[in-house]
Design a protein around this motif. Structure first.
Motif, mmCIF file in Angstrom:
data_model
loop_
_atom_site.group_PDB
_atom_site.id
_atom_site.type_symbol
_atom_site.label_atom_id
_atom_site.label_comp_id
_atom_site.label_asym_id
_atom_site.label_seq_id
_atom_site.Cartn_x
_atom_site.Cartn_y
_atom_site.Cartn_z
ATOM 1 N N LYS A 1 -23.721 14.811 -1.479
ATOM 2 C CA LYS A 1 -23.126 13.489 -1.722
ATOM 3 C C LYS A 1 -21.643 13.677 -2.053
ATOM 4 C CE LYS A 1 -23.315 9.367 -4.658
ATOM 5 N NZ LYS A 1 -23.808 8.784 -5.924
ATOM 6 N N PRO A 2 -20.835 13.906 -1.037
ATOM 7 C CA PRO A 2 -19.408 14.160 -1.282
ATOM 8 C C PRO A 2 -18.673 12.885 -1.699
ATOM 9 C CG PRO A 2 -19.833 14.052 1.075
ATOM 10 C CD PRO A 2 -21.174 13.991 0.392
ATOM 11 N N LEU A 3 -17.605 13.092 -2.428
ATOM 12 C CA LEU A 3 -16.757 11.966 -2.816
ATOM 13 C C LEU A 3 -16.074 11.413 -1.571
ATOM 14 C CD1 LEU A 3 -15.464 10.406 -5.265
ATOM 15 C CD2 LEU A 3 -13.598 12.061 -5.147
ATOM 16 N N PRO A 4 -16.140 10.099 -1.346
ATOM 17 C CA PRO A 4 -15.443 9.533 -0.186
ATOM 18 C C PRO A 4 -13.945 9.825 -0.234
ATOM 19 C CG PRO A 4 -16.953 7.929 -1.148
ATOM 20 C CD PRO A 4 -16.902 9.096 -2.092
ATOM 21 N N SER A 5 -13.312 9.725 0.893
ATOM 22 C CA SER A 5 -11.886 10.011 0.999
ATOM 23 C C SER A 5 -11.082 9.130 0.040
ATOM 24 C CB SER A 5 -11.414 9.780 2.434
ATOM 25 O OG SER A 5 -10.038 10.069 2.557
ATOM 26 N N ILE A 6 -10.122 9.753 -0.649
ATOM 27 C CA ILE A 6 -9.288 9.060 -1.626
ATOM 28 C C ILE A 6 -7.909 8.817 -1.023
ATOM 29 C CG2 ILE A 6 -8.202 9.203 -3.912
ATOM 30 C CD1 ILE A 6 -11.224 8.965 -4.049
ATOM 31 N N THR A 7 -7.419 7.591 -1.131
ATOM 32 C CA THR A 7 -6.066 7.271 -0.680
ATOM 33 C C THR A 7 -5.104 7.445 -1.848
ATOM 34 O OG1 THR A 7 -6.904 5.671 0.914
ATOM 35 C CG2 THR A 7 -4.564 5.546 0.374
ATOM 36 N N PHE A 8 -4.070 8.224 -1.622
ATOM 37 C CA PHE A 8 -3.043 8.488 -2.636
ATOM 38 C C PHE A 8 -1.791 7.717 -2.240
ATOM 39 C CE2 PHE A 8 -0.763 12.200 -5.067
ATOM 40 C CZ PHE A 8 -0.201 11.265 -5.923
ATOM 41 N N PHE A 9 -1.523 6.618 -2.954
ATOM 42 C CA PHE A 9 -0.359 5.778 -2.653
ATOM 43 C C PHE A 9 0.870 6.360 -3.350
ATOM 44 C CE2 PHE A 9 -3.946 2.975 -1.981
ATOM 45 C CZ PHE A 9 -3.600 2.315 -0.807
ATOM 46 N N ILE A 10 1.913 6.615 -2.582
ATOM 47 C CA ILE A 10 3.082 7.311 -3.110
ATOM 48 C C ILE A 10 4.278 6.378 -3.296
ATOM 49 C CG2 ILE A 10 4.633 9.279 -2.748
ATOM 50 C CD1 ILE A 10 2.459 10.454 -0.942
ATOM 51 N N ASP A 11 4.357 5.324 -2.496
ATOM 52 C CA ASP A 11 5.480 4.377 -2.576
ATOM 53 C C ASP A 11 6.814 5.110 -2.409
ATOM 54 O OD1 ASP A 11 6.823 1.989 -2.839
ATOM 55 O OD2 ASP A 11 6.782 1.987 -5.027
ATOM 56 N N ALA A 12 6.873 5.978 -1.406
ATOM 57 C CA ALA A 12 8.085 6.756 -1.141
ATOM 58 C C ALA A 12 8.000 7.315 0.276
ATOM 59 C CB ALA A 12 8.244 7.891 -2.149
ATOM 60 N N ARG B 1 0.910 7.128 -7.422
ATOM 61 C CA ARG B 1 2.003 7.753 -8.164
ATOM 62 C C ARG B 1 2.686 6.694 -9.011
ATOM 63 N NH1 ARG B 1 7.532 8.091 -7.687
ATOM 64 N NH2 ARG B 1 7.435 6.654 -5.927
ATOM 65 N N ASN B 2 3.025 7.084 -10.230
ATOM 66 C CA ASN B 2 3.714 6.145 -11.103
ATOM 67 C C ASN B 2 4.755 6.909 -11.915
ATOM 68 O OD1 ASN B 2 4.386 3.726 -12.306
ATOM 69 N ND2 ASN B 2 2.286 3.208 -12.871
ATOM 70 N N GLY B 3 5.670 6.185 -12.476
ATOM 71 C CA GLY B 3 6.690 6.765 -13.334
ATOM 72 C C GLY B 3 7.106 5.743 -14.374
ATOM 73 N N TRP B 4 7.653 6.242 -15.464
ATOM 74 C CA TRP B 4 8.024 5.316 -16.538
ATOM 75 C C TRP B 4 9.183 5.872 -17.334
ATOM 76 C CZ3 TRP B 4 7.568 0.450 -17.478
ATOM 77 C CH2 TRP B 4 7.784 -0.059 -18.758
ATOM 78 N N ILE B 5 10.095 4.995 -17.669
ATOM 79 C CA ILE B 5 11.176 5.296 -18.600
ATOM 80 C C ILE B 5 11.117 4.230 -19.673
ATOM 81 C CG2 ILE B 5 13.659 5.641 -18.877
ATOM 82 C CD1 ILE B 5 13.718 5.954 -15.778
ATOM 83 N N GLY B 6 10.973 4.621 -20.899
ATOM 84 C CA GLY B 6 10.890 3.635 -21.969
ATOM 85 C C GLY B 6 12.128 2.767 -22.044
ATOM 86 N N ASP B 7 11.924 1.484 -22.314
ATOM 87 C CA ASP B 7 13.059 0.582 -22.478
ATOM 88 C C ASP B 7 13.911 0.980 -23.675
ATOM 89 O OD1 ASP B 7 12.339 -0.881 -20.302
ATOM 90 O OD2 ASP B 7 11.329 -2.457 -21.429
#
Length: 541
Positions: free
Chosen positions: A383-394, A436-442
């Motif tokens: 029972k393999p894990l189905p294919s995962i989409t990795f959204f990069i927004d780049a 993918r995500n990124g953050w810079i504190g205000d």
């Protein structure tokens, strides 16, 4: 057209006049503090808008900007704000029949707009929940042109009172962020539906013209600040911002002396892009300097923990254990970044619990544990894990795509998981996806990072945990610094224990500027003070 007469003989080693030329990779943003919350957006809108206060470099004291004084009463639940007198908005037709002086009604309007459910305001009811009456204000979609949030009371032209729903210790820090630049209520009335395209602020510059390709900002003759010698700010005459300029194109323009400042250039590209100082002196590239700033910028992988399959914490932990963040920093980023193991807040120094806690755990041992967790999550060869989409927004040419591709290869090699990379932005309703995500504190502080995983602050909801929510609330209600820090540490530990994210690396800011541009200084959020920049050519030898 507005003509500005600048002083001719400033005191000290500064110079009036000159044009600053910068660029951004994206499209022309709406120049309003509340429509976006990206660093690129804030770097442009802060030319026009200013908050009431800003934090000092040490993160412990305040610089009063538009406010003259702020007093906390009722154990911090009542905030009394007094404004400075004679601060004027930039010249604009909206003030033909009304005053251009900043009044408390402008502050009340701006904060009420931030609490509103306006279609053009970035949706997040978090601030509204902090202010008395804000929750109802948001849900009823009340317009700030009709009334303010009930907990925001205008006392007179220069004073207002904000009543909070509890004695929050981070409220003033929030007000110091770039999202809370103060707008003109008169401009909102005058421009109506076009208000968000007609920025009117108290900042050092005002918008002269704007198109899809470029924006021109000119100095605000009404600007209130002066430097330590009494010179009127800003020093610059104009700022030109070019839009949709790729990194490669920006490098080329810089070498042709058509840009003065480049933001966020990867360290490994510096030598190839600009050569050496010796090259500059021989005329083969412009005289320039590289400005490095240690900062609070973090990169991580995020899940929707409320939907299958990543509602299973064992699967999230398996993914985290299978990723070697040190190898990413060393081999992919070439040292441009610090791997995150036991924390995701850059200033954190405490030992963190969770799968990455042990300093001595080898990747071989981690991969073995990751495979066991994958089995516990219910996935194996049958029972393999189905294919995962990795959204990069780049794009594929970007640093982000490079490290995302390395993560794909690690997950495939170490867990046998099929990963499909996508250059698109993530759709939160999609199952079997990470992004993918990124953050810079205000502002400099743990709260602005912990808030990402506090369920009432999320829009839309992607992670909810009772312990995390309770620890976060404990941290923002703590009365002493030690109690606050202890609660923040516990909250961060719990977020990592639940594997709400996979921290990858933190990095500082790298800025390249022409040597003739003086006064450059970035804060921890990657923003600079345009008012104190000036152009002064290098004297020939």
């Amino acid at each position: 057209m507005i003509f500005v007469q600048l002083p001719r003989d400033p005191v000290g080693d500064v110079q009036y006049g000159g044009v600053l030329r910068i660029s951004i990779k994206g499209a022309a943003p709406q120049l309003n503090p509340l429509v976006e919350n990206t660093i690129t957006h804030h770097r442009i809108q802060q030319l026009v808008f200013e908050p009431l206060i800003k934090m000092s470099d040490n993160g412990q004291t305040w610089h009063h900007y538009l406010s003259k004084n702020i007093v906390l009463k009722n154990n911090g639940a009542s905030v009394y704000i007094e404004l400075k007198r004679n601060i004027r908005f930039a010249p604009n037709p909206c003030f033909k029949f009304t005053t251009d002086e900043l009044h408390a009604s402008d502050v009340a309007f701006s904060l009420s707009l931030a609490c509103s459910n306006h279609p053009k305001v970035l949706k997040n009811p978090y601030l509204a929940n902090l202010i008395v009456g804000g929750k109802e204000y948001f849900s009823k979609k009340i317009s700030p042109l009709n009334e303010n949030v009930s907990g925001i009371q205008v006392l007179d032209n220069y004073r207002l009172k904000i009543s909070l729903t509890d004695n929050y210790n981070h409220f003033l820090k929030m007000l110091s962020g770039p999202s809370f630049g103060i707008m003109s209520k008169a401009a909102a009335i005058f421009y109506g539906d076009d208000f968000f395209n007609s920025p009117v602020g108290t900042g050092a510059f005002q918008l002269e013209s704007n198109s899809n390709q470029r924006a021109l900002f000119i100095s605000n003759p009404n600007y209130w600040r002066k430097d330590k010698f009494g010179n009127k700010l800003p020093y610059l005459k104009k700022v030109v911002v070019s839009y949709n300029v790729s990194g490669k194109k920006a490098n080329s323009l810089f070498l042709q002396n058509q840009l003065d400042l480049l933001f966020d250039l990867p360290v490994d590209d510096l030598q190839n892009a600009f050569g050496t100082l010796k090259d500059a002196k021989s005329g083969r590239n412009p005289l320039h300097e590289i400005y490095l700033k240690e900062a609070a910028k973090v990169h991580f992988i995020q899940f929707n923990c409320t939907r299958p399959p990543f509602d299973n914490p064992n699967l999230r932990r398996a993914f985290a254990l299978a990723i070697d963040t040190r190898a990413i920093c060393d081999e992919v980023l070439r040292g441009d970044g610090s791997p995150l193991f036991k924390n995701f807040i850059p200033s954190s120094k405490k030992e963190m619990e969770g799968p990455n806690a042990s300093k001595d755990t080898t990747m071989e041992a981690r991969i073995k544990e990751a495979k066991n967790l994958l089995l516990l999550a219910g996935y194996d060869e049958t029972k393999p894990l189905p294919s995962i989409t990795f959204f990069i927004d780049a794009t594929k040419e970007s640093i982000a795509y490079r490290w995302a591709k390395a993560i794909k290869e690690m997950l495939t090699q170490n867990l046998g998981v099929s990963i499909v990379l996508s250059e698109k932005t993530h759709n939160n309703n999609q199952n079997f996806a990470i992004w993918r995500n990124g953050w810079i504190g205000d502002y400099w502080g743990a709260e602005s990072y912990l808030r990402l995983f506090y369920s009432p602050a999320q829009q839309p909801l992607f992670f909810k945990n009772k312990n995390v929510d309770e620890l976060y609330k404990t941290s923002i209600l703590a009365r002493g610094a030690k109690q606050k820090q202890a609660a923040e540490n516990l909250c961060e530990k719990e977020i990592l224990k639940q594997q709400a994210l996979i921290p990858i690396y933190s990095e500082g800011f790298v800025v390249v500027n022409q040597l003739r541009l003086r006064g450059l200084k970035l804060n921890e959020s990657g923003l600079l003070d345009y008012a104190t920049l000036f152009i002064k050519n290098i004297a020939p030898n």
